[in-house]
Scaffold this motif. Structure first.
Motif, PDB file in Angstrom:
ATOM      1  N   ASP A 293       0.869  -1.184   0.000  1.00 33.44           N
ATOM      2  CA  ASP A 293       0.000   0.000   0.000  1.00 33.44           C
ATOM      3  C   ASP A 293       0.902   1.229   0.000  1.00 33.44           C
ATOM      4  O   ASP A 293       1.410   1.636   1.040  1.00 33.44           O
ATOM      5  N   SER A 295       0.247   4.247  -0.257  1.00 35.83           N
ATOM      6  CA  SER A 295      -0.292   5.424   0.425  1.00 35.83           C
ATOM      7  C   SER A 295      -0.134   5.356   1.933  1.00 35.83           C
ATOM      8  O   SER A 295      -0.351   6.351   2.628  1.00 35.83           O
ATOM      9  N   ASN A 325       1.061  -0.335  -4.837  1.00 37.27           N
ATOM     10  CA  ASN A 325      -0.351  -0.223  -5.175  1.00 37.27           C
ATOM     11  C   ASN A 325      -0.972   1.026  -4.535  1.00 37.27           C
ATOM     12  O   ASN A 325      -0.345   1.694  -3.722  1.00 37.27           O
ATOM     13  N   LYS A 326      -2.187   1.328  -4.927  1.00 35.12           N
ATOM     14  CA  LYS A 326      -2.963   2.472  -4.407  1.00 35.12           C
ATOM     15  C   LYS A 326      -2.281   3.806  -4.733  1.00 35.12           C
ATOM     16  O   LYS A 326      -2.374   4.769  -3.957  1.00 35.12           O
ATOM     17  N   MET A 327      -1.597   3.867  -5.886  1.00 35.90           N
ATOM     18  CA  MET A 327      -0.957   5.115  -6.295  1.00 35.90           C
ATOM     19  C   MET A 327      -1.970   6.221  -6.560  1.00 35.90           C
ATOM     20  O   MET A 327      -1.633   7.398  -6.531  1.00 35.90           O
ATOM     21  N   ASP A 328      -3.221   5.858  -6.792  1.00 34.76           N
ATOM     22  CA  ASP A 328      -4.269   6.860  -7.025  1.00 34.76           C
ATOM     23  C   ASP A 328      -4.496   7.725  -5.789  1.00 34.76           C
ATOM     24  O   ASP A 328      -5.033   8.829  -5.885  1.00 34.76           O
ATOM     25  N   LEU A 329      -4.090   7.222  -4.614  1.00 38.58           N
ATOM     26  CA  LEU A 329      -4.236   8.006  -3.384  1.00 38.58           C
ATOM     27  C   LEU A 329      -3.088   8.991  -3.203  1.00 38.58           C
ATOM     28  O   LEU A 329      -3.114   9.821  -2.290  1.00 38.58           O
ATOM     29  N   GLN A 334      -1.648   9.202 -13.790  1.00 43.76           N
ATOM     30  CA  GLN A 334      -0.922   7.935 -13.804  1.00 43.76           C
ATOM     31  C   GLN A 334       0.577   8.209 -13.775  1.00 43.76           C
ATOM     32  O   GLN A 334       1.104   8.895 -14.645  1.00 43.76           O
ATOM     33  N   SER A 385      -2.307   0.995  -9.576  1.00 44.49           N
ATOM     34  CA  SER A 385      -3.557   1.303  -8.886  1.00 44.49           C
ATOM     35  C   SER A 385      -4.579   0.279  -9.356  1.00 44.49           C
ATOM     36  O   SER A 385      -5.006   0.309 -10.517  1.00 44.49           O
ATOM     37  N   ASN A 388      -7.825   2.093 -10.531  1.00 41.64           N
ATOM     38  CA  ASN A 388      -7.833   2.745 -11.836  1.00 41.64           C
ATOM     39  C   ASN A 388      -7.250   1.889 -12.954  1.00 41.64           C
ATOM     40  O   ASN A 388      -7.305   2.280 -14.119  1.00 41.64           O
ATOM     41  N   TRP A 390      -4.076   1.289 -13.288  1.00 41.90           N
ATOM     42  CA  TRP A 390      -2.719   1.729 -13.606  1.00 41.90           C
ATOM     43  C   TRP A 390      -1.724   0.593 -13.346  1.00 41.90           C
ATOM     44  O   TRP A 390      -1.790  -0.094 -12.323  1.00 41.90           O
TER      45      TRP A 390
END
Length: 418
Positions: A293, A295, A325-329, A334, A385, A388, A390
């Motif tokens: 994670d 984030s 993972n969870k790069m959208d946070l 992207q 992500s 998303n 990504w």
């Protein structure tokens, strides 16, 4: 006569008090507050309400876990908050637990018991329930003395005098018999899994396995990669049972991908031992996909926890892909993927696979620079992500490369033996 109306009342949540200590000189990357936060999250996963928390820094471990002054303070707080249970952040010795219960006059449990309870709530398959039952029984066995301090003789009257069996001896015998029975059933599971893995091995299918800290998003990423529908929940230990899917990689080669149980800080050894049948999937993996994670402010510590457990399982030499993972946070766009390492599978020809190393505070980094900052001992890094999508294609291609490199190394070994 008027009918009596039925009034439905919500079940009262168990009120718990969380307690943790930090012993001076102890080798831990976790602060006492961070560990308490995770303990509270575990309690919440069990449906409990955390009504208070306490921490203490000590020079050395105490027979009562915390100092006597703090224990008296805790007694008053437990009374004031009407707490039903006190949860201690480390595994308690049976004698410690008895002393604490005698003093506090409420139920006392430790982190291990709490984790086992979460597992018991999450287990869905017959295999998962067996594994948890085994872990709970093995954890209970040395603690039975506290359950039967009176050591009364069974029965009474004519024919019961002389050599007999105390209640605690009876309970220990029953628990040992139960442990023996469960182990035999799990051995059948292991044999069945071993046969399945042997069939895959003979068909030269590459094997990748997802590992990582609990709630890192492994199942969500697994679903993206394999078009599966493994349950995804934002909760601790939502996955306990291994799920394996067959996919075709960009090169056209087939492979199997497995989603496995997550790890956690201070994971009880009985859990790792009981999940041996499940975790054996990792032993035959050609590559481990370590999902993090990105984030989380504790990403570095979580990576270290997983790394140490894999070391203990003698899996540190298995090639590993680190997936943030969870790069959208962390970013609205992207992020650019880091350049792959040279050589097949990210390592030089003939070299041993690189071992995942330490990672800085990911949440504090510029997403565009994460790959460069993480290079170090890590062979391959993928920014992703699952939400998303990504990085999924990049991950699929990276797994393809790593499995091809593993197959090439296996052929070289076979040729050398021949």
């Amino acid at each position: 006569m008027a009918k009596a109306s039925r009034i439905r009342t919500a079940r009262r949540r168990e009120r718990v008090f969380a307690v943790s200590v930090q012993v001076r000189g102890a080798d831990s990357q976790w602060s006492v507050e961070d560990s308490l936060d995770e303990l509270a999250a575990l309690a919440d996963a069990c449906g409990a309400e955390v009504v208070g928390r306490m921490s203490q820094r000590l020079q050395k471990h105490s027979p009562t876990y915390i100092g006597m002054g703090k224990l008296d303070e805790l007694l008053q707080l437990v009374h004031d908050e009407r707490a039903d249970t006190v949860i201690f952040d480390d595994e308690l010795k049976p004698a410690q637990q008895r002393r604490l219960e005698d003093h506090l006059k409420v139920k006392v449990i430790d982190r291990s018991t709490l984790i086992l309870d979460v597992f018991a709530r999450r287990a869905r398959t017959a295999e998962g329930k067996l594994q948890i039952d085994l872990a709970q029984s093995e954890y209970l066995l040395p603690r039975l003395a506290g359950q039967w301090s009176h050591l009364e003789r069974l029965g009474g009257g004519i024919g019961t005098r002389g050599p007999g069996e105390t209640q605690i001896e009876t309970d220990r015998r029953l628990v040992r018999n139960k442990i023996s029975r469960i182990k035999k059933e799990l051995e059948k599971v292991r044999m069945r899994r071993r046969s399945q893995r042997s069939n895959r091995s003979r068909s030269d299918i590459g094997v990748a396995a997802f590992v990582g800290y609990t709630n890192a998003g492994k199942s969500a990423l697994f679903n993206r990669l394999t078009a599966s529908e493994v349950p995804e929940r934002d909760q601790l230990f939502s996955t306990l049972d291994t799920t394996t899917r067959r996919i075709h990689l960009p090169s056209g080669a087939p492979a199997t991908i497995s989603d496995t149980v997550g790890f956690i800080h201070k994971l009880p050894p009985v859990v790792v031992a009981s999940f041996r049948a499940t975790l054996e999937e990792l032993e035959d993996a050609d590559v481990l996909v370590h999902v993090v994670d990105a984030s989380s402010p504790h990403a570095e510590q979580q990576i270290d926890v997983v790394d140490k457990i894999l070391d203990e399982m003698d899996l540190s030499r298995v090639p590993r892909i680190l997936v943030l993972n969870k790069m959208d946070l962390l970013t609205d766009e992207q992020p650019e993927q880091p350049a792959p390492e040279p050589g097949p599978g990210g390592v030089e020809d003939g070299d041993a696979p690189a071992r995942v190393g330490r990672v800085p505070d990911i949440a504090g980094l510029d997403p565009a620079q994460i790959g460069a900052d993480l290079r170090g001992e890590i062979s391959q890094v993928v920014l992703a992500s699952a939400l998303n999508g990504w990085g999924v294609d990049r991950l699929r291609a990276t797994i393809d490369d790593e499995l091809a490199a593993a197959a090439e190394r296996a052929m070289q070994v076979q040729a050398a033996v021949s």
